[in-house]
Design a protein around this motif. Sequence first.
Motif: not given
Length: 121
Positions: A29-32, A53-59, A73-77
């Motif tokens: 899997l590739s998760i965006n 997928n990087g470090v960008g967040t929004s709330y 990302n290693a755990k797809n979690t």
Amino acid sequence: QVQLVESGGGLVQAGGSLRLSCAASGSGLSINTMGWYRQAPGAQRELVAVITNGVGTSYADSVKGRFTISRDNAKNTVYLQMNSLKPEDTAVYYCNANIRYIGIYTYLEYWGQGTQVTVSS
């Protein structure tokens, strides 16, 4: 078949904390973008937080400073740490992710089954 499996909901008193987890099952899997939404009774589903997928967040404004979204990302979690919970945070929380299989260039949107968060006053 990709599945998003959520855990960590429950009942907590106002001012307390909960941590939600959502793991994507499947290989190759590739998760965006990953995110959390919530839906209270009689209300529309609303975005709580999203992480790229990087470090960008929004709330959502209603949770800024109280909730933190992160991912492994290693755990797809993806995780949602919820602190200083309020009764108005009571809702079913849904995990959301945009996922493609490696080698396939179209992302599809997936949803978890939802987990109940109840905050008592």
